[in-house]
Design a protein around this motif. Structure first.
Motif, PDB file in Angstrom:
ATOM      1  N   ARG A  50       0.844  -1.214   0.000  1.00  0.00           N
ATOM      2  CA  ARG A  50       0.000   0.000   0.000  1.00  0.00           C
ATOM      3  C   ARG A  50       0.869   1.250   0.000  1.00  0.00           C
ATOM      4  O   ARG A  50       0.561   2.234  -0.666  1.00  0.00           O
ATOM      5  CB  ARG A  50      -0.909   0.023   1.227  1.00  0.00           C
ATOM      6  N   MET A  51       1.961   1.193   0.755  1.00  0.00           N
ATOM      7  CA  MET A  51       2.881   2.330   0.783  1.00  0.00           C
ATOM      8  C   MET A  51       3.516   2.511  -0.593  1.00  0.00           C
ATOM      9  O   MET A  51       3.653   3.641  -1.091  1.00  0.00           O
ATOM     10  CB  MET A  51       3.954   2.088   1.858  1.00  0.00           C
TER      11      MET A  51
ATOM     12  N   ALA B 171       0.907   4.026  -2.939  1.00  0.00           N
ATOM     13  CA  ALA B 171       0.697   5.461  -2.695  1.00  0.00           C
ATOM     14  C   ALA B 171       1.881   6.277  -3.218  1.00  0.00           C
ATOM     15  O   ALA B 171       1.699   7.330  -3.843  1.00  0.00           O
ATOM     16  CB  ALA B 171       0.495   5.715  -1.208  1.00  0.00           C
ATOM     17  N   THR B 172       3.096   5.782  -2.987  1.00  0.00           N
ATOM     18  CA  THR B 172       4.297   6.502  -3.428  1.00  0.00           C
ATOM     19  C   THR B 172       4.344   6.588  -4.956  1.00  0.00           C
ATOM     20  O   THR B 172       4.636   7.640  -5.532  1.00  0.00           O
ATOM     21  CB  THR B 172       5.564   5.794  -2.917  1.00  0.00           C
TER      22      THR B 172
ATOM     23  N   GLU C 135       1.734   8.988  -6.311  1.00  0.00           N
ATOM     24  CA  GLU C 135       2.107  10.378  -6.102  1.00  0.00           C
ATOM     25  C   GLU C 135       3.213  10.804  -7.065  1.00  0.00           C
ATOM     26  O   GLU C 135       3.179  11.883  -7.640  1.00  0.00           O
ATOM     27  CB  GLU C 135       2.543  10.627  -4.653  1.00  0.00           C
TER      28      GLU C 135
ATOM     29  N   GLU D 283       6.882  14.602   6.368  1.00  0.00           N
ATOM     30  CA  GLU D 283       5.824  15.017   7.297  1.00  0.00           C
ATOM     31  C   GLU D 283       4.803  13.911   7.518  1.00  0.00           C
ATOM     32  O   GLU D 283       4.260  13.778   8.604  1.00  0.00           O
ATOM     33  CB  GLU D 283       5.133  16.271   6.757  1.00  0.00           C
ATOM     34  N   ILE D 284       4.548  13.154   6.475  1.00  0.00           N
ATOM     35  CA  ILE D 284       3.478  12.163   6.607  1.00  0.00           C
ATOM     36  C   ILE D 284       3.979  10.841   7.218  1.00  0.00           C
ATOM     37  O   ILE D 284       3.211  10.132   7.868  1.00  0.00           O
ATOM     38  CB  ILE D 284       2.778  11.918   5.247  1.00  0.00           C
TER      39      ILE D 284
ATOM     40  N   PRO E  75       5.915  10.081   9.856  1.00  0.00           N
ATOM     41  CA  PRO E  75       5.704   9.898  11.308  1.00  0.00           C
ATOM     42  C   PRO E  75       4.230   9.645  11.649  1.00  0.00           C
ATOM     43  O   PRO E  75       3.923   8.887  12.571  1.00  0.00           O
ATOM     44  CB  PRO E  75       6.172  11.226  11.904  1.00  0.00           C
ATOM     45  N   LEU E  76       3.325  10.268  10.858  1.00  0.00           N
ATOM     46  CA  LEU E  76       1.896  10.061  11.109  1.00  0.00           C
ATOM     47  C   LEU E  76       1.487   8.646  10.713  1.00  0.00           C
ATOM     48  O   LEU E  76       0.663   8.009  11.379  1.00  0.00           O
ATOM     49  CB  LEU E  76       1.056  11.087  10.341  1.00  0.00           C
ATOM     50  N   LEU E  77       2.072   8.166   9.627  1.00  0.00           N
ATOM     51  CA  LEU E  77       1.778   6.786   9.206  1.00  0.00           C
ATOM     52  C   LEU E  77       2.338   5.793  10.229  1.00  0.00           C
ATOM     53  O   LEU E  77       1.703   4.773  10.529  1.00  0.00           O
ATOM     54  CB  LEU E  77       2.362   6.520   7.812  1.00  0.00           C
TER      55      LEU E  77
ATOM     56  N   LEU F   1       2.643   6.380  13.333  1.00  0.00           N
ATOM     57  CA  LEU F   1       1.733   6.473  14.486  1.00  0.00           C
ATOM     58  C   LEU F   1       0.441   5.693  14.230  1.00  0.00           C
ATOM     59  O   LEU F   1      -0.174   5.158  15.149  1.00  0.00           O
ATOM     60  CB  LEU F   1       1.413   7.952  14.726  1.00  0.00           C
ATOM     61  N   SER F   2       0.048   5.631  12.960  1.00  0.00           N
ATOM     62  CA  SER F   2      -1.190   4.918  12.638  1.00  0.00           C
ATOM     63  C   SER F   2      -0.977   3.403  12.607  1.00  0.00           C
ATOM     64  O   SER F   2      -1.944   2.655  12.481  1.00  0.00           O
ATOM     65  CB  SER F   2      -1.749   5.399  11.296  1.00  0.00           C
ATOM     66  N   GLY F   3       0.269   2.946  12.702  1.00  0.00           N
ATOM     67  CA  GLY F   3       0.492   1.505  12.794  1.00  0.00           C
ATOM     68  C   GLY F   3       1.516   0.941  11.828  1.00  0.00           C
ATOM     69  O   GLY F   3       1.875  -0.237  11.931  1.00  0.00           O
ATOM     70  N   PHE F   4       1.989   1.747  10.875  1.00  0.00           N
ATOM     71  CA  PHE F   4       3.024   1.255   9.964  1.00  0.00           C
ATOM     72  C   PHE F   4       4.336   1.091  10.712  1.00  0.00           C
ATOM     73  O   PHE F   4       4.674   1.913  11.562  1.00  0.00           O
ATOM     74  CB  PHE F   4       3.253   2.253   8.828  1.00  0.00           C
TER      75      PHE F   4
END
Lengths: 226, 223
Positions: free
Chosen positions: A6-7, A10-11, A14, A68-69, A71-73, A75-78
């Motif tokens: 999935r990563m 998405a990469t 983009e 930026e994204i 660290p959030l990913l 935190l979401s479990g990645f």
């Protein structure tokens, strides 16, 4: 595995949607190639180093853009490794596409002693370029600094005599070595040592960029989960 | 702390039993930026079903404290204990400009262990609660500032994390969206989640269970 894919998905999406930047990056190897079109060896070298620059730059911009994204990913479990592997996979896929395109350009336009060696060389150049861009993107504060560093590396690669031992510390030494073999024949360059150098450099760069990414996304010591 | 007794009462919202599970426990947080001490021994305890507001002027350390609680930056001293999963909404940015909101839902949902379909369904439901219906095919870079911030809020809440850390999440929201946002916060509180909101100021709408004022010289923590 799903998270990594999935990563990667998405990469890749983009990256492919940045058509303007992508078009300009794709133009670099073509400009290099056409500038030396009448000298087979130089034309292939310049095109290949142009591919190396374009792919590394794409990896650099992608890494800096993801700061930026990520660290959030995380935190979401990645897991950091999933984020790193996903980005690596996407960039390898895009980079191999670029190298395939330029393989066609070179094979159609030049007369080579070992055409298949050029295919291998372009693939190995991509293999080196992706983790090089990832590493630069992970250690520089902004993409501008990374781009300047990358230009220095490619510039040094173009002007340094590959016969010198010191040239082997440069990441794309293998590119020139295999091209020499492909254009001038087995007596002038070595396919084996070129391939071994490329694989060694790739491994080193992957480990280094993976470690920097893992360090950046590590769980901080002050934070405990009950 | 500069709030009147009436205002304190207003912030208090619904009463919370002290025996609820502690979801966030920050102890003795100290943070300096070069010579400037931003946080000087800050403590914060947030229980399940509580909403805490962190207030203070510019540079008081509100965002810094939230990032420390999320584990995004390290403090110079202090510890943070979190019980459960964390969702963090940054003040701005935090999204991939060339992905659509739906693709963001899928990506963040994957991290939470949700399927593609479930991520999309939950993401659209959360967006609907903020009066936003994400159009298919529109990239995040083409969203307005307020809508991009709604995307950030949705991504932080996707997968129902136990602790929601929201850093001035309603920047760029219109009045209606602001009201919708606080309705969502109260719904999350009712669902037993702990919510921490960084804000410049509280008005009558922002009923919260506790306020942590980081303004230098003010008492900390009203309950």
């Amino acid at each position: 595995m799903t998270a990594t894919l999935r990563m990667a998905d998405a990469t890749l999406r983009e990256l492919l949607r940045r058509r303007g930047v992508l078009g300009l990056l794709l133009l670099v190897p073509l400009v290099f190639y056409l500038g030396r079109y009448d000298q087979t060896g130089q034309a292939v070298r310049f095109a290949s180093l142009g591919v190396g620059f374009a792919v590394s730059a794409a990896a650099l911009f992608s890494t800096v853009g993801g700061r930026e994204i990520e660290p959030l990913l995380a935190l979401s479990g990645f897991r950091p490794l999933q984020l790193f592997a996903g980005r690596l996979l996407a960039l390898l896929a895009a980079g191999l596409g670029v190298s395939a395109l330029y393989a066609v350009v070179v094979l159609v336009g030049q007369d080579l002693a070992h055409p298949r060696a050029v295919l291998l060389e372009l693939a190995l150049t991509t293999l080196v370029a992706v983790p090089l861009g990832l590493l630069l993107g992970a250690v520089v504060p902004r993409d501008m600094e990374g781009a300047l560093l990358l230009i220095s590396v490619i510039g040094a690669q173009m002007v340094m005599d590959p016969a010198k031992d010191s040239a082997k510390v440069l990441p794309f030494w293998s590119t020139r070595e295999i091209i020499t073999y492909a254009v001038d024949g087995a007596g002038a360059g070595s396919l084996g040592s070129g391939a071994a150098h490329a694989l060694g450099v790739t491994l080193l760069l992957m480990v280094a960029s993976g470690c920097v990414t893992a360090g950046r996304l590590r769980r901080r010591r002050h934070l405990q989960f009950a | 702390m500069g709030y009147s007794a009436g205002a304190r009462e207003e912030f208090r919202g619904t009463a919370e039993p002290a025996d609820r599970k502690i979801v966030l426990h920050a102890r003795g947080i100290v943070k300096r930026y070069r010579r400037r001490r931003v946080l000087t021994g800050v403590d914060l305890v947030v229980r399940a079903g509580e909403v805490a507001a962190i207030v203070g002027g510019n540079g008081a350390g509100k965002s810094t404290l939230l990032k420390i609680c999320a584990g995004l930056i390290s403090p110079d001293k202090g510890r943070v204990t979190v019980s459960g999963s964390v969702g963090y909404c940054p003040q701005n940015a935090g999204v991939m400009g060339f992905l659509t909101p739906g693709e963001h839902f899928t990506l963040f949902g994957t991290g939470r262990g949700l399927s593609r379909r479930e991520s999309d369904r939950r993401g659209r439901r959360l967006a609907g609660e903020l009066d936003w219906s994400p159009a298919r095919g529109v990239l995040a870079k083409d969203l307005s500032g307020g809508t991009r911030q709604k995307l950030n809020v949705v991504l932080s809440a996707l997968g129902d994390p136990d602790l929601l850390l929201l850093d001035e999440p309603y920047q760029g929201f219109d009045r209606g969206s602001y009201v919708d946002f606080w309705r969502s916060v109260w719904a999350w509180r009712e669902a037993g989640r702990a919510v921490v909101v960084v804000t410049h100021m509280l008005n009558r709408l922002d009923r919260v269970d506790q306020v942590l004022d980081l303004t230098p010289g003010k008492d900390r923590g009203i309950r």
